[in-house]
Design an enzyme around this catalytic site. Structure first.
Site, PDB file in Angstrom:
ATOM      1  N   PHE A  28     -11.955  -7.770  13.705  1.00 41.73           N
ATOM      2  CA  PHE A  28     -10.850  -8.233  12.878  1.00 41.73           C
ATOM      3  C   PHE A  28     -10.458  -7.142  11.873  1.00 41.73           C
ATOM      4  O   PHE A  28     -11.303  -6.588  11.184  1.00 41.73           O
ATOM      5  CB  PHE A  28     -11.247  -9.510  12.122  1.00 41.73           C
ATOM      6  CG  PHE A  28     -10.143  -9.984  11.212  1.00 41.73           C
ATOM      7  CD1 PHE A  28      -8.914 -10.371  11.734  1.00 41.73           C
ATOM      8  CD2 PHE A  28     -10.327 -10.024   9.836  1.00 41.73           C
ATOM      9  CE1 PHE A  28      -7.883 -10.780  10.892  1.00 41.73           C
ATOM     10  CE2 PHE A  28      -9.301 -10.439   8.989  1.00 41.73           C
ATOM     11  CZ  PHE A  28      -8.070 -10.818   9.518  1.00 41.73           C
ATOM     12  N   GLN A  29      -9.181  -6.829  11.826  1.00 40.78           N
ATOM     13  CA  GLN A  29      -8.621  -5.794  10.948  1.00 40.78           C
ATOM     14  C   GLN A  29      -9.266  -4.427  11.151  1.00 40.78           C
ATOM     15  O   GLN A  29      -9.410  -3.654  10.207  1.00 40.78           O
ATOM     16  CB  GLN A  29      -8.698  -6.228   9.481  1.00 40.78           C
ATOM     17  CG  GLN A  29      -7.817  -7.453   9.223  1.00 40.78           C
ATOM     18  CD  GLN A  29      -7.560  -7.706   7.757  1.00 40.78           C
ATOM     19  OE1 GLN A  29      -8.425  -7.467   6.924  1.00 40.78           O
ATOM     20  NE2 GLN A  29      -6.369  -8.201   7.444  1.00 40.78           N
ATOM     21  N   GLU A  60       0.821  -1.212   0.000  1.00 37.24           N
ATOM     22  CA  GLU A  60       0.000   0.000   0.000  1.00 37.24           C
ATOM     23  C   GLU A  60       0.858   1.267   0.000  1.00 37.24           C
ATOM     24  O   GLU A  60       0.463   2.289  -0.559  1.00 37.24           O
ATOM     25  CB  GLU A  60      -0.946   0.007   1.198  1.00 37.24           C
ATOM     26  CG  GLU A  60      -2.084  -1.012   1.098  1.00 37.24           C
ATOM     27  CD  GLU A  60      -1.701  -2.407   1.567  1.00 37.24           C
ATOM     28  OE1 GLU A  60      -0.520  -2.632   1.904  1.00 37.24           O
ATOM     29  OE2 GLU A  60      -2.584  -3.286   1.588  1.00 37.24           O
ATOM     30  N   MET A  90      24.296   8.955   3.059  1.00 37.17           N
ATOM     31  CA  MET A  90      24.142  10.251   3.713  1.00 37.17           C
ATOM     32  C   MET A  90      24.432  10.130   5.203  1.00 37.17           C
ATOM     33  O   MET A  90      25.021  11.025   5.817  1.00 37.17           O
ATOM     34  CB  MET A  90      22.725  10.799   3.460  1.00 37.17           C
ATOM     35  CG  MET A  90      22.532  12.217   3.926  1.00 37.17           C
ATOM     36  SD  MET A  90      23.736  13.331   3.202  1.00 37.17           S
ATOM     37  CE  MET A  90      22.838  13.945   1.784  1.00 37.17           C
ATOM     38  N   LYS A 146     -17.683  -1.118   5.574  1.00 37.03           N
ATOM     39  CA  LYS A 146     -18.116  -2.133   4.618  1.00 37.03           C
ATOM     40  C   LYS A 146     -19.634  -2.136   4.421  1.00 37.03           C
ATOM     41  O   LYS A 146     -20.115  -2.291   3.300  1.00 37.03           O
ATOM     42  CB  LYS A 146     -17.651  -3.495   5.128  1.00 37.03           C
ATOM     43  CG  LYS A 146     -17.823  -4.600   4.123  1.00 37.03           C
ATOM     44  CD  LYS A 146     -17.125  -5.863   4.602  1.00 37.03           C
ATOM     45  CE  LYS A 146     -17.246  -6.942   3.536  1.00 37.03           C
ATOM     46  NZ  LYS A 146     -16.548  -8.171   3.936  1.00 37.03           N
TER      47      LYS A 146
HETATM   48  C1  LIG Z   1      12.386   5.701   5.624  1.00 36.43           C
HETATM   49  C2  LIG Z   1      13.650   6.364   6.030  1.00 36.43           C
HETATM   50  N1  LIG Z   1      14.459   5.796   6.951  1.00 36.43           N
HETATM   51  C3  LIG Z   1      15.613   6.408   7.302  1.00 36.43           C
HETATM   52  C4  LIG Z   1      15.974   7.598   6.752  1.00 36.43           C
HETATM   53  C5  LIG Z   1      17.282   8.282   7.181  1.00 36.43           C
HETATM   54  N2  LIG Z   1      18.209   8.382   6.035  1.00 36.43           N
HETATM   55  C6  LIG Z   1      18.324   9.512   5.308  1.00 36.43           C
HETATM   56  S1  LIG Z   1      19.368   9.340   4.021  1.00 36.43           S
HETATM   57  C7  LIG Z   1      19.708   7.753   4.444  1.00 36.43           C
HETATM   58  C8  LIG Z   1      20.649   6.940   3.615  1.00 36.43           C
HETATM   59  C9  LIG Z   1      20.078   6.579   2.308  1.00 36.43           C
HETATM   60  O1  LIG Z   1      20.868   5.573   1.727  1.00 36.43           O
HETATM   61  P1  LIG Z   1      20.793   5.288   0.179  1.00 36.43           P
HETATM   62  O2  LIG Z   1      19.392   5.157  -0.263  1.00 36.43           O
HETATM   63  O3  LIG Z   1      21.702   4.144  -0.116  1.00 36.43           O
HETATM   64  O4  LIG Z   1      21.335   6.640  -0.470  1.00 36.43           O
HETATM   65  P2  LIG Z   1      22.818   7.256  -0.439  1.00 36.43           P
HETATM   66  O5  LIG Z   1      22.840   8.298   0.634  1.00 36.43           O
HETATM   67  O6  LIG Z   1      23.776   6.146  -0.175  1.00 36.43           O
HETATM   68  O7  LIG Z   1      22.964   7.857  -1.784  1.00 36.43           O
HETATM   69  C10 LIG Z   1      19.008   7.380   5.600  1.00 36.43           C
HETATM   70  C11 LIG Z   1      19.100   6.061   6.257  1.00 36.43           C
HETATM   71  C12 LIG Z   1      15.100   8.163   5.822  1.00 36.43           C
HETATM   72  N3  LIG Z   1      15.320   9.353   5.242  1.00 36.43           N
HETATM   73  N4  LIG Z   1      13.954   7.517   5.459  1.00 36.43           N
END
Ligand SMILES: Cc1ncc(C[n+]2csc(CCOP(=O)(O)OP(=O)(O)O)c2C)c(N)n1
Ligand SMILES: [Mg+2]
Lengths: 564, 176
Positions: free
Chosen positions: A111-112, A49, A470, A161
């Site tokens: 349920f749900q 979803e 990042m 529903k």
């Molecule tokens: C759902 C979610 N969980 C955690 C984060 C924290 N976060 C921000 S950037 C990042 C790293 C992203 O890694 P990747 O997709 O491999 O991109 P890269 O920075 O390596 O280009 C994280 C964990 C986030 N923004 N969203």
């Protein structure tokens, strides 16, 4: 005529011009799904979803139209929460229709059953639990109005529903009686504010424009271009405003803030007039508020008065639709003389360009540069969240609005693939490129199955650094290289995974293969995943550390600064 | 913002909101405060002369900037008709309080005297307690609580403030 609740809702959705649905059925929404078979708009069956929500989101950002998302009660609906929050933060219109247990079961832990009304209050612009078949006509109509007007946003209708099958008399009507307070009337154009701004423009010596998502959403790109050309005032675009002004224009200064261009941040620090057109002064843009645009008179045009004076004190507030305001401004412009200023910022542009060095490894920026080259800025560009997102924002030069799809406010990893699929549904004639991270991609890659099933030819470029890059960058710079849980040394073989889904997959390890593989992907008739094993330790520069002022921007790591 | 206020403390504000009289709307108002970390000191909700409209009177605290955000976000709720900071106009504010006081025979007459001065009403009496009802603005409620304190207050219940503007002016809220 007599119809049941599901049929009435579908009639209203059709009348409102809904053209697309995404979702997954389940017990509490089955009667509605049964009627959906006869609706004359397509429904895309997704694998999660959250994917459905991001698809509708990508679709809306590119088409400017609203799609519906349909889920069952309980887990189906709670799986939407991230998607709704994402749309709410970035002001994207969506209509979520969630099944709910029958009205006589509500509140019994059936349920749900989940309190979806309660859960969705903080992540929607508006929500409604339908308790009577006779309110469906009005409520559906109003849901679409609320989602798409003023500052757009997601709306959720919780649909029990039993109401889905309750029959009632239905008469199609031009206008319905609103069950809601009359929509807020926006004041006539604020001519006082506009006149003040015109005077400020005339007096200014170092003006700069910052264009946000409001430019894209109000369709003001052409007016913005006129305004900038006629005055010679340079334009900065926020992350969500990218595409609002041509990326190749000499007046374009790129993105501001944390990973903005040096020249955009210099301009913010030095300007004496900041004209904010539909941007919300996000903390990633302003940095430390006390050192944001310290020398400037600040004008802020926004459709949402709750944004005005929220974080940054505004000297010239103008409440209104950005496009309407720009049209009036353009009719009365009295520009000043900004020649000296132009010399200053053109020098900055020449002396502090975005750059990266070349060491034989695959540099992520290089891959993006190559994507830019083969698409000539005419594609639609979608991203996940992380370093790759910032590089895409820096290195793609957009030609048009609504060709950039990224999760700004919420920063939702996993947004990319489903959003790209939604974007391709919106504009099938465009090449849709997803620039994703390995971490982000893994969060929703299951939607490759959707791309394969419906043959949605999105082109995926994973900039695979085997890191939550990042996070790794922050750890390197601010946590003395303690890389706590940001490494994925055993990343899966994404090329093979793609093949398993019936999608063409190519792993690219050699920098000399980059261009070729991109061309192969572009020519391939179907979805493709390119898994680029990029340099693992590349960092995004420039950078304004979190909480610092834009004047504390670091251009490059200290050791390299001398060279650049 | 300047105000000629009934708001006793500088940063305390009484805000009246007219909303759709429909389930869940109060949750939305409450969510708006919790999402931003703003506190509600008191809250009072009741239906108005138009049965489809409810009036929420709430007391909250914050500097001018916070107040401005609260007002704007309350107005932004789709279910809201009207928002008003009652401190910005001349208004009447009242609160009702029920006070249960420990009242052995010896101190009863003194307690009755105080109640009288404040035009309170005794609504319940037992062998060793009296329950009194007092209506007034914040100052009055504060004063009677102070005076009754020495006798031993066993329990209080307050309604929270309600407020109306003085004179002919009203908060228009109906749909037409
Ligand atoms: C759902 C979610 N969980 C955690 C984060 C924290 N976060 C921000 S950037 C990042 C790293 C992203 O890694 P990747 O997709 O491999 O991109 P890269 O920075 O390596 O280009 C994280 C964990 C986030 N923004 N969203
Ligand atoms: Mg990564």
């Amino acid at each position: 005529m007599e119809l049941n609740g599901s049929q009435i809702m579908i009639e209203e959705l059709k009348a409102a011009g809904i053209e697309m649905a995404f979702g997954i059925p389940g017990g509490a929404i089955m009667p509605f799904y049964d009627e959906l078979l006869k609706a004359d708009f397509p429904h895309i069956l997704t694998r999660h979803e959250q994917g459905a929500a991001h698809m509708a989101d990508g679709y809306a950002r590119v088409s400017g139209k609203v799609a519906i998302i349909v889920t069952t009660s309980g887990p189906g609906a709670t799986n939407l929460i991230t998607g709704l929050a994402n749309a709410q933060m970035d002001s994207v219109p969506l209509i979520a229709i969630t099944g709910q247990v029958a009205t006589n079961m509500i509140g019994t832990d059936a349920f749900q059953e989940a309190d979806v009304y309660g859960c969705s209050i903080p992540v929607t612009k508006f929500n409604w639990l339908i308790k009577d078949v006779n309110e469906i006509q009005n409520v559906t109509r109003e849901a679409i109005r609320v989602a798409t007007t003023g500052r757009p946003g997601p709306v959720l209708l919780d649909f029990p529903k039993d109401i889905q099958i309750t029959r009632a008399e239905y008469t199609p009507r031009e206008s319905v009686e609103s069950p809601l307070p009359a929509p807020r009337q926006y004041p006539e154009l604020d001519m006082d504010g506009i006149e003040k701004l015109l005077e400020a423009i005339e007096r200014a010596e170092r003006p700069v424009i910052i264009g946000g998502a409001g430019i894209i959403k109000s369709g003001a790109s052409e007016e913005l271009a006129k305004f900038a050309k006629a005055t010679g005032i340079p334009v900065i675009n926020t992350l969500l405003g990218l595409g609002g002004f041509p990326g190749t224009d000499e007046l374009f200064l790129g993105m501001p803030g944390m990973h903005g261009t040096a020249y955009a941040n210099f301009a913010l620090c030095e300007c004496d007039l900041l004209i904010n057109l539909g941007a919300r002064f996000d903390d990633r843009v302003t940095g430390k508020v006390s050192s944001f645009c310290p020398k400037a008179t600040i004008a802020h045009v926004d459709i949402d008065d709750a944004e005005i004076d929220k974080r940054v004190h505004t000297h010239i507030p103008i409440l209104g639709n950005v496009r309407d305001v720009l049209i009036t401004l353009n009719e009365r412009l009295r520009p000043g003389d900004y020649d000296e200023w132009r010399q200053t910022w053109t020098d900055w542009k020449a002396n502090y360009p975005l750059q990266y060095d070349w060491d034989g490894s695959i540099k992520p920026q290089y891959v993006i540069d190559q994507i830019q080259e083969i698409t000539e800025g005419n594609g639609i560009y979608v991203t996940g969240v992380g370093q790759h997102q910032m590089w895409a924002a820096q290195f793609i030069r957009f030609n048009e609005p609504k060709t950039w799809v990224t999760s700004g406010g919420l920063g939702t990893m996993g947004f990319g693939l489903p959003a790209a699929i939604g974007a391709k549904f919106a504009r099938p004639e465009k090449d849709v490129w997803l620039i994703d991270g390995d971490g982000s991609f893994a969060m929703t890659l299951v939607e490759l199955a959707t791309a394969a099933t419906y043959n949605v030819p999105v082109k995926v470029a994973i900039l695979n650094n085997a890191y939550l890059g990042m996070v790794r960058q922050w750890q390197e710079l601010f946590f003395e290289k303690r890389y706590s849980h940001s490494h994925y040394p055993e990343n899966p073989d994404f090329g093979m995974i793609a093949e398993g889904y019936g999608v063409k997959g190519i792993n690219v390890t050699d920098v000399n293969e980059v261009r070729n593989s991109l061309e192969t992907a572009a020519e391939h008739d179907g979805p493709v995943v390119l898994n680029f094993l990029v340099n693992k330790e590349e960092n995004v520069w420039p950078m304004v550390p979190a909480g610092a002022g834009n004047d504390e921007m670091q251009l490059a790591p200290p050791s390299r600064e001398a060279r650049s | 913002m300047s105000r000629n206020s009934n708001n006793t403390k500088d940063d305390t504000h009484t805000i009246a909101v007219l909303v759709e009289n429909k389930f869940g709307v109060l949750a939305k108002v409450a969510s708006l405060f919790s999402a931003r970390g703003y506190n509600i000191d008191s809250l009072c909700v009741g239906v108005t002369q138009d049965p489809s409209v409810s009036r929420i009177t709430l007391v909250t605290r914050g500097d001018a900037k916070v107040l401005e955000q609260i007002r704007k976000h309350l107005s932004k709720l789709i279910d809201t008709f009207k928002v008003m900071d009652m401190g910005e106009t001349d208004s009447v504010e009242r609160e009702m309080i029920l006070i249960k006081i420990s009242a052995p025979k010896a101190s009863r007459s003194e307690i009755f005297q105080i109640i009288d001065v404040f035009r309170g009403r005794v609504v319940d009496v037992s062998t060793d307690t009296i329950t009194v009802e007092v209506t007034g603005d914040e100052g009055k409620i504060h004063a009677i609580l102070n005076l009754l304190q020495p006798f031993g207050i066993k329990e209080i219940a307050r309604t929270g403030k309600v407020a109306l503007t003085r004179g002919a002016k009203t908060l228009k809220g109906s749909k037409n």
